[in-house]
Design an enzyme around this catalytic site. Sequence first.
Site, PDB file in Angstrom:
ATOM      1  N   CYS A   8     -18.104   1.374 -26.827  1.00  0.00           N
ATOM      2  CA  CYS A   8     -19.403   2.655 -26.654  1.00  0.00           C
ATOM      3  C   CYS A   8     -20.162   3.140 -25.301  1.00  0.00           C
ATOM      4  O   CYS A   8     -20.968   1.828 -24.881  1.00  0.00           O
ATOM      5  CB  CYS A   8     -20.716   1.829 -27.209  1.00  0.00           C
ATOM      6  SG  CYS A   8     -19.735   1.076 -28.855  1.00  0.00           S
ATOM      7  N   GLY A  20       0.402  -1.371   0.173  1.00  0.00           N
ATOM      8  CA  GLY A  20       0.412  -0.104   0.127  1.00  0.00           C
ATOM      9  C   GLY A  20       0.893   1.027  -0.044  1.00  0.00           C
ATOM     10  O   GLY A  20       0.080   2.640   0.765  1.00  0.00           O
ATOM     11  N   GLU A  70       5.289  -5.819   1.694  1.00  0.00           N
ATOM     12  CA  GLU A  70       4.295  -6.786   0.896  1.00  0.00           C
ATOM     13  C   GLU A  70       4.497  -5.946  -0.529  1.00  0.00           C
ATOM     14  O   GLU A  70       2.746  -5.916  -0.619  1.00  0.00           O
ATOM     15  CB  GLU A  70       3.472  -7.981   0.704  1.00  0.00           C
ATOM     16  CG  GLU A  70       2.551  -7.835   2.090  1.00  0.00           C
ATOM     17  CD  GLU A  70       1.668  -8.890   2.352  1.00  0.00           C
ATOM     18  OE1 GLU A  70       2.529  -9.718   2.486  1.00  0.00           O
ATOM     19  OE2 GLU A  70       0.906  -8.480   2.322  1.00  0.00           O
ATOM     20  N   GLY A 108       3.153  -3.935  -4.011  1.00  0.00           N
ATOM     21  CA  GLY A 108       3.201  -4.544  -5.396  1.00  0.00           C
ATOM     22  C   GLY A 108       2.999  -3.110  -6.205  1.00  0.00           C
ATOM     23  O   GLY A 108       4.037  -2.792  -6.837  1.00  0.00           O
ATOM     24  N   ARG A 109       1.832  -2.419  -6.133  1.00  0.00           N
ATOM     25  CA  ARG A 109       1.799  -0.909  -7.100  1.00  0.00           C
ATOM     26  C   ARG A 109       3.508  -0.295  -6.850  1.00  0.00           C
ATOM     27  O   ARG A 109       3.760  -0.170  -7.758  1.00  0.00           O
ATOM     28  CB  ARG A 109       0.441   0.032  -6.498  1.00  0.00           C
ATOM     29  CG  ARG A 109       0.312   0.977  -7.331  1.00  0.00           C
ATOM     30  CD  ARG A 109      -0.474   2.151  -7.113  1.00  0.00           C
ATOM     31  NE  ARG A 109      -2.104   1.422  -6.258  1.00  0.00           N
ATOM     32  CZ  ARG A 109      -2.660   1.299  -7.525  1.00  0.00           C
ATOM     33  NH1 ARG A 109      -3.071   1.528  -8.860  1.00  0.00           N
ATOM     34  NH2 ARG A 109      -4.062   0.172  -6.903  1.00  0.00           N
ATOM     35  N   TYR A 166      -1.245  -2.732 -12.176  1.00  0.00           N
ATOM     36  CA  TYR A 166      -3.293  -3.619 -11.605  1.00  0.00           C
ATOM     37  C   TYR A 166      -3.933  -2.553 -13.623  1.00  0.00           C
ATOM     38  O   TYR A 166      -4.571  -0.922 -13.528  1.00  0.00           O
ATOM     39  CB  TYR A 166      -3.819  -1.921 -10.856  1.00  0.00           C
ATOM     40  CG  TYR A 166      -3.328  -2.757  -9.459  1.00  0.00           C
ATOM     41  CD1 TYR A 166      -3.919  -3.816  -8.653  1.00  0.00           C
ATOM     42  CD2 TYR A 166      -2.442  -1.836  -8.699  1.00  0.00           C
ATOM     43  CE1 TYR A 166      -3.385  -4.513  -7.196  1.00  0.00           C
ATOM     44  CE2 TYR A 166      -1.952  -2.423  -7.081  1.00  0.00           C
ATOM     45  CZ  TYR A 166      -2.074  -3.398  -7.323  1.00  0.00           C
ATOM     46  OH  TYR A 166      -2.010  -4.262  -5.974  1.00  0.00           O
TER      47      TYR A 166
HETATM   48  C1  LIG Z   1      -2.883  -5.859  -2.681  1.00  0.00           C
HETATM   49  C2  LIG Z   1      -2.423  -6.320  -1.475  1.00  0.00           C
HETATM   50  C3  LIG Z   1      -1.058  -5.876  -1.022  1.00  0.00           C
HETATM   51  C4  LIG Z   1      -0.266  -5.322  -2.405  1.00  0.00           C
HETATM   52  O1  LIG Z   1      -1.197  -3.635  -2.100  1.00  0.00           O
HETATM   53  P1  LIG Z   1      -0.100  -2.657  -2.849  1.00  0.00           P
HETATM   54  O2  LIG Z   1      -1.705  -1.563  -2.759  1.00  0.00           O
HETATM   55  O3  LIG Z   1      -0.596  -2.536  -4.812  1.00  0.00           O
HETATM   56  O4  LIG Z   1       1.419  -2.585  -3.145  1.00  0.00           O
HETATM   57  C5  LIG Z   1      -0.377  -6.625  -0.524  1.00  0.00           C
HETATM   58  N1  LIG Z   1      -0.844  -7.241   0.195  1.00  0.00           N
HETATM   59  C6  LIG Z   1      -2.199  -7.329   0.895  1.00  0.00           C
HETATM   60  C7  LIG Z   1      -2.187  -8.883   1.355  1.00  0.00           C
HETATM   61  C8  LIG Z   1      -3.040  -7.350  -0.678  1.00  0.00           C
HETATM   62  O5  LIG Z   1      -3.868  -7.557  -0.623  1.00  0.00           O
END
Ligand SMILES: *Cc1c(COP(=O)(O)O)cnc(C)c1O
Length: 394
Positions: free
Chosen positions: A344, A230, A266, A268-269, A373
Site C-alpha cells: 500500500c 563495480g 572483487e 559482486g553484481r 542485490y
Molecule cells: C559492494 C562492494 C563490492 C562489489 O560491488 P559490485 O558493484 O557488486 O561489483 C566490492 N568491493 C567492495 C568494497 C564493496 O563494498
Amino acid sequence: MITPPVAALAARLPAGRLPAYVHDLAALDGHAAAVRAALPRAVELYYAVKANPAAEILAALAPHVSGFEVSSGGELAHVRASVPGLPLAFGGPGKTEEELLLALDAGVRRFHVESERELRLLAALADGRPGGAPVDVLLRVNLPAAPGDPGGAALTMGGGPSPFGLDPRAAAACVPLLRGRLRLRGVHAHLASGLDAPSQLAVAAAVAGWAREFGDRHGLAVPEVCVGGGMAVDYTRPRSRFDWTAYGQGLAALAAEHPGVTFRVEPGRSLTAYCGWYVTEVVDLKHSHGEAFAVLRGGTHHLRTPVAKGHDQPFTVLPVDVWEHPWPRPAALDEPVTLTGQLCTPKDVLARRVPVAELRAGDRVAFAMAGAYAWNISHHAFLMHPAPEFHFLA
Ligand SMILES: *Cc1c(COP(=O)(O)O)cnc(C)c1O
C-alpha cells in the site's frame, strides 16, 4: 533472455507457490567460468558476498574464485559455514571489536582496513592473541576520481568526501602502526559501481600508481593491489555484458607495468545479477485515468532492486491461457503497463509504463537480472505478505 529451465519451472509452479526466486546455477557456472577465463591467470578473483550470499550461489562460484570478500561478522560466519576453506578478505566500514576478533579466530588473515582507528584496534587484538601468523593488511584508500572516470557511474563510493576508506592524506599515519603481527600486504580501493571496462581500467591504473608511490615514499613493499568491484550491469540492456575480455587484456598490460604485484578484483553484481529471476503472477489488471496497471503477487518488499537503482526491472510475460472464472478477464492490449506489487505505497513499482503486446490477470511475469542485490536488500517484513520460495536449478 529467460533460460529454458527457468521458464519451465515458472510455468509449472502452482499459483499458490508464487512468487518464487528461481536461480539457474548452470548459467551462473558458465558465466563465472567465462569471467575467470577472460582474466589473466595471476589476477585473483574474489566474489563480493553482499551481492547475493545464498549458500547455493557461493557453492556454484567456489570453483571459479580465489576467495570471498565479506563485509560483516554475519557474512563471515555464513561463508565459513557454507563454503569452508576458501580464503576470505574482510572489508567494510565500521568493523567492531567483536567482528575483528571473530575474524582473527576464524583464521582470516586479510583485512581491508578502513581507518586509523580500525588499524590500531586490529593491531591490539592481533598482538593479544596466541598464534604467530602474520595478519595481512590492505589499506583501503579513497583516491580522487581517476581520469576519464566516474561521471557516469551509477553509485560513487569514493573520489570525494565519503565514509569509505582512508583519505589518501591520512594513509601515511598508518605506516608506523604496521608492525608486530600486522604486515602491509597492499592497497585496496572500490571507488564506483557501474563502470565500463575502459573506466574500470583507468581506476585500476590510478590505484596501482598510487600504491607504487606510497610504497616508494615509505620504503615499503606493496605486493598486492585490489581494485574493487563495480563492473557495469546495464538493466536497460539485459543482453549486454561487461567486456571482461577487454578488461582482462587491460589488466594484463597493467600487471606488466607493475612486476611483483598481484592484482585482485572483487565483483559482486556483475557475477550474479544474471542468474536469478523473480517469478510471479498478475493478480489484477486495471485502467486508471487512462493508464494500465498490473498488480502482481509480491512486490518490492521481495525485489527492491528497481526502486533502489531507479530502473524498470526487465521482464518476460509468460502467458497462461486458462481463465476459469465466469467474469471477463482483465487485460491490457498493445499499450504501456505499470507493474506494481501488493504494498500500500505508490513506491511499490517494479517497472513503469513498459509497452506490452498483451498482459492479462492470471498471466505470469518473470523479472530478469534478479540474482544480485535483490531479495537480500529488500524490506521483507513490510505488510507481512508471505515470503517467496527459492529454487536453485542445477
Ligand atoms: C559492494 C562492494 C563490492 C562489489 O560491488 P559490485 O558493484 O557488486 O561489483 C566490492 N568491493 C567492495 C568494497 C564493496 O563494498
